[in-house]
Design an enzyme around this catalytic site. Structure first.
Site, PDB file in Angstrom:
ATOM      1  N   CYS A 115       0.819  -1.223   0.000  1.00  0.00           N
ATOM      2  CA  CYS A 115       0.000   0.000   0.000  1.00  0.00           C
ATOM      3  C   CYS A 115       0.850   1.270   0.000  1.00  0.00           C
ATOM      4  O   CYS A 115       0.374   2.339  -0.355  1.00  0.00           O
ATOM      5  CB  CYS A 115      -0.926   0.009   1.211  1.00  0.00           C
ATOM      6  SG  CYS A 115      -1.932  -1.460   1.289  1.00  0.00           S
ATOM      7  N   HIS A 261      -3.685   6.688   1.326  1.00  0.00           N
ATOM      8  CA  HIS A 261      -4.001   5.369   0.785  1.00  0.00           C
ATOM      9  C   HIS A 261      -5.416   5.002   1.225  1.00  0.00           C
ATOM     10  O   HIS A 261      -5.852   5.321   2.330  1.00  0.00           O
ATOM     11  CB  HIS A 261      -2.987   4.351   1.313  1.00  0.00           C
ATOM     12  CG  HIS A 261      -3.427   2.951   1.110  1.00  0.00           C
ATOM     13  ND1 HIS A 261      -3.776   2.470  -0.134  1.00  0.00           N
ATOM     14  CD2 HIS A 261      -3.604   1.929   1.982  1.00  0.00           C
ATOM     15  CE1 HIS A 261      -4.131   1.202  -0.008  1.00  0.00           C
ATOM     16  NE2 HIS A 261      -4.050   0.853   1.268  1.00  0.00           N
ATOM     17  N   ASN A 291     -10.061  -1.236  -1.670  1.00  0.00           N
ATOM     18  CA  ASN A 291      -8.636  -0.975  -1.455  1.00  0.00           C
ATOM     19  C   ASN A 291      -7.863  -1.505  -2.660  1.00  0.00           C
ATOM     20  O   ASN A 291      -7.755  -2.715  -2.848  1.00  0.00           O
ATOM     21  CB  ASN A 291      -8.206  -1.684  -0.162  1.00  0.00           C
ATOM     22  CG  ASN A 291      -6.720  -1.547   0.119  1.00  0.00           C
ATOM     23  OD1 ASN A 291      -5.957  -1.050  -0.696  1.00  0.00           O
ATOM     24  ND2 ASN A 291      -6.308  -2.004   1.292  1.00  0.00           N
TER      25      ASN A 291
HETATM   26  N1  ACO Z   1     -18.798  -9.954   6.756  1.00  0.00           N
HETATM   27  C1  ACO Z   1     -19.444 -10.253   7.877  1.00  0.00           C
HETATM   28  N2  ACO Z   1     -18.813 -10.542   9.013  1.00  0.00           N
HETATM   29  C2  ACO Z   1     -17.461 -10.514   9.030  1.00  0.00           C
HETATM   30  C3  ACO Z   1     -16.726 -10.204   7.873  1.00  0.00           C
HETATM   31  C4  ACO Z   1     -17.443  -9.910   6.697  1.00  0.00           C
HETATM   32  N3  ACO Z   1     -16.837  -9.591   5.534  1.00  0.00           N
HETATM   33  N4  ACO Z   1     -15.413 -10.246   8.172  1.00  0.00           N
HETATM   34  C5  ACO Z   1     -15.331 -10.576   9.465  1.00  0.00           C
HETATM   35  N5  ACO Z   1     -16.561 -10.754   9.993  1.00  0.00           N
HETATM   36  C6  ACO Z   1     -16.937 -11.097  11.360  1.00  0.00           C
HETATM   37  C7  ACO Z   1     -15.812 -11.764  12.102  1.00  0.00           C
HETATM   38  O1  ACO Z   1     -15.799 -13.148  11.834  1.00  0.00           O
HETATM   39  C8  ACO Z   1     -16.185 -11.455  13.538  1.00  0.00           C
HETATM   40  O2  ACO Z   1     -17.163 -12.369  13.969  1.00  0.00           O
HETATM   41  P1  ACO Z   1     -17.149 -12.946  15.488  1.00  0.00           P
HETATM   42  O3  ACO Z   1     -17.305 -11.732  16.356  1.00  0.00           O
HETATM   43  O4  ACO Z   1     -18.302 -13.856  15.481  1.00  0.00           O
HETATM   44  O5  ACO Z   1     -15.806 -13.592  15.627  1.00  0.00           O
HETATM   45  C9  ACO Z   1     -16.824 -10.076  13.455  1.00  0.00           C
HETATM   46  O6  ACO Z   1     -17.217  -9.893  12.085  1.00  0.00           O
HETATM   47  C10 ACO Z   1     -15.914  -8.954  13.874  1.00  0.00           C
HETATM   48  O7  ACO Z   1     -14.669  -9.152  13.200  1.00  0.00           O
HETATM   49  P2  ACO Z   1     -13.465  -8.198  13.424  1.00  0.00           P
HETATM   50  O8  ACO Z   1     -12.310  -8.646  12.591  1.00  0.00           O
HETATM   51  O9  ACO Z   1     -13.244  -7.993  14.879  1.00  0.00           O
HETATM   52  O10 ACO Z   1     -14.065  -6.872  12.800  1.00  0.00           O
HETATM   53  P3  ACO Z   1     -13.510  -5.427  12.889  1.00  0.00           P
HETATM   54  O11 ACO Z   1     -14.539  -4.577  13.471  1.00  0.00           O
HETATM   55  O12 ACO Z   1     -12.125  -5.373  13.414  1.00  0.00           O
HETATM   56  O13 ACO Z   1     -13.416  -5.048  11.337  1.00  0.00           O
HETATM   57  C11 ACO Z   1     -11.840  -4.875   9.525  1.00  0.00           C
HETATM   58  C12 ACO Z   1     -12.590  -5.820  10.452  1.00  0.00           C
HETATM   59  C13 ACO Z   1     -12.826  -4.092   8.672  1.00  0.00           C
HETATM   60  C14 ACO Z   1     -10.937  -5.677   8.605  1.00  0.00           C
HETATM   61  C15 ACO Z   1     -11.036  -3.912  10.394  1.00  0.00           C
HETATM   62  O14 ACO Z   1     -10.268  -4.599  11.360  1.00  0.00           O
HETATM   63  C16 ACO Z   1     -10.124  -3.071   9.572  1.00  0.00           C
HETATM   64  O15 ACO Z   1     -10.543  -2.260   8.782  1.00  0.00           O
HETATM   65  N6  ACO Z   1      -8.822  -3.171   9.764  1.00  0.00           N
HETATM   66  C17 ACO Z   1      -7.864  -2.381   9.058  1.00  0.00           C
HETATM   67  C18 ACO Z   1      -7.173  -3.159   8.086  1.00  0.00           C
HETATM   68  C19 ACO Z   1      -7.357  -2.693   6.692  1.00  0.00           C
HETATM   69  O16 ACO Z   1      -8.020  -1.758   6.374  1.00  0.00           O
HETATM   70  N7  ACO Z   1      -6.702  -3.405   5.841  1.00  0.00           N
HETATM   71  C20 ACO Z   1      -6.726  -3.120   4.471  1.00  0.00           C
HETATM   72  C21 ACO Z   1      -5.541  -3.721   3.864  1.00  0.00           C
HETATM   73  S1  ACO Z   1      -4.106  -3.190   4.619  1.00  0.00           S
HETATM   74  C22 ACO Z   1      -3.785  -1.690   4.157  1.00  0.00           C
HETATM   75  O17 ACO Z   1      -4.073  -1.334   3.086  1.00  0.00           O
HETATM   76  C23 ACO Z   1      -3.201  -0.839   5.177  1.00  0.00           C
END
Ligand code: ACO
Length: 335
Positions: A115, A261, A291
């Site tokens: 990224c 980004h 992304n």
């Molecule tokens: N749809 C439905 N439910 C989902 C999905 C989905 N696509 N993905 C995960 N879940 C569920 C999980 O299984 C979990 O269920 P559980 O509570 O029963 O275990 C629940 O949703 C919560 O999951 P978390 O991972 O805790 O969700 P969070 O609120 O942290 O959001 C996310 C996840 C959106 C990925 C967040 O952590 C995030 O944005 N992180 C930043 C990373 C990022 O943006 N990366 C992009 C690539 S890296 C970069 O470019 C920098």
């Protein structure tokens, strides 16, 4: 003194729109979950039939950028290609693009800063130009990620985030007495955190070093500790913004637009809140593209130029954090 100027930009995204609703046919997810957590409404994916790589998307973006810069392809004396999803394992996509552009022996360099690819690429181009090694550089960020993600519910935390696309910029060393072009940059990496955002195996096809067990465990798909990435991104992006502004001897108020980004709308909103930035100064388009990793900043830049929100004398701060971990920022002023 010679300054590195952006002479033209271009972008290309594949025509296939994949909405959040479309994703529910493969995995247990919902439009509401994706919008709330990430801001994404839809993304572009290459055709499911395959055969299209980042060098193909990069070619389309490059043609537009070259045209706007009023360069012919022969004017390019270096290609820098940023991608985490190269067409093939080797050689790099920059070499493939060079040939597709009809060039004979123009040097081509691939960089793997995920990224942060555009930030590293812009800094590298600036160094090449200032040192006299090159004067007209084609910088491309391009990704085809949709063909290498786990579309089952197991991979849903990642699959919903990523899109395909390409952005390109023609960069030229220009003699000017004005404080314009790349004013300052700050780059960082921290391999200690390589394992919070990674793809462990080099190819999705079985080869002698990849066992069936590894593939069953999904180690050929990207892995992400999303919460740690989220928290780290907000903190580091704010830090590197202050660092690069100090280097450029500018303040937050001197920046007309921040082009971060596009990893997650919430990350960019939290970053803006931490630095008290007005919403209209932070450019976001993740809602439409997801992304697109190394392509996200040049796509957003090209859109901003097209919308004419960036004008002569605009000062822009590009910033990113991604796998590596790598992060960085560049301050740039338009002439
Ligand atoms: N749809 C439905 N439910 C989902 C999905 C989905 N696509 N993905 C995960 N879940 C569920 C999980 O299984 C979990 O269920 P559980 O509570 O029963 O275990 C629940 O949703 C919560 O999951 P978390 O991972 O805790 O969700 P969070 O609120 O942290 O959001 C996310 C996840 C959106 C990925 C967040 O952590 C995030 O944005 N992180 C930043 C990373 C990022 O943006 N990366 C992009 C690539 S890296 C970069 O470019 C920098």
């Amino acid at each position: 003194m010679k300054q590195t100027m952006i002479k033209g930009t271009g972008r290309y995204v594949p025509p296939r729109v994949v909405t959040n609703h479309d994703l529910t046919q493969w995995m247990d997810t919902s439009d509401e979950w994706i919008r709330q957590r990430t801001g994404i409404e839809e993304r572009r994916w290459v055709s499911a039939e395959g055969g299209i790589g980042p060098s193909d998307l990069g070619l389309q973006a490059s043609k537009i950028a070259l045209n706007r810069a009023e360069w012919t392809h022969e004017d390019v004396d270096l290609i820098i290609f940023a991608t985490l999803s190269p067409d093939i394992y080797f050689p790099g996509s920059g070499c493939l693009l060079q040939h597709k552009l009809g060039l004979d022996s123009t040097p081509a360099l691939d960089i793997r800063q995920q990224c942060t690819g555009f930030i590293y690429g812009l800094t590298l181009a600036d160094a090449f130009i200032r040192s006299g090694h090159a004067n007209r550089i084609l910088l491309v960020g391009a990704e085809v990620q949709s063909t290498a993600i786990d579309l089952s519910t197991r991979g849903r935390d990642i699959a919903v985030l990523f899109g395909d696309g390409a952005g390109a910029a023609c960069l030229e060393g220009v003699e000017t007495a004005e404080a314009a072009g790349v004013l300052a940059s700050a780059l960082h990496a921290q391999g200690e955190f390589a394992n919070i955002l990674m793809m462990e195996l080099p190819s999705h096809k079985l080869n002698p070093i990849i066992t069936e067990e590894m593939v069953r465990a999904g180690r050929h798909y990207p892995f992400m500790d999303g919460r740690t990435v989220f928290k780290t991104a907000v903190r580091k992006l704010a830090q590197v913004t202050k660092e690069v502004l100090k280097k450029a001897n500018l303040t937050v108020e001197d920046i007309d637009f921040f082009i971060p980004h596009q990893a997650n709308l919430r990350i960019n909103q939290a970053f803006a809140k931490l630095l008290n930035l007005p919403e209209e100064k932070v450019i976001n388009n993740i809602q439409r593209y997801g992304n697109t990793t190394a392509a996200s900043i040049p796509i957003a830049l090209d859109e901003a130029i097209e919308r004419q929100c960036i004008q002569s004398k605009s000062t822009v701060l590009f910033l990113a954090l991604g796998a590596g971990l790598t992060w960085g920022a560049v301050v740039y002023r338009f002439l």
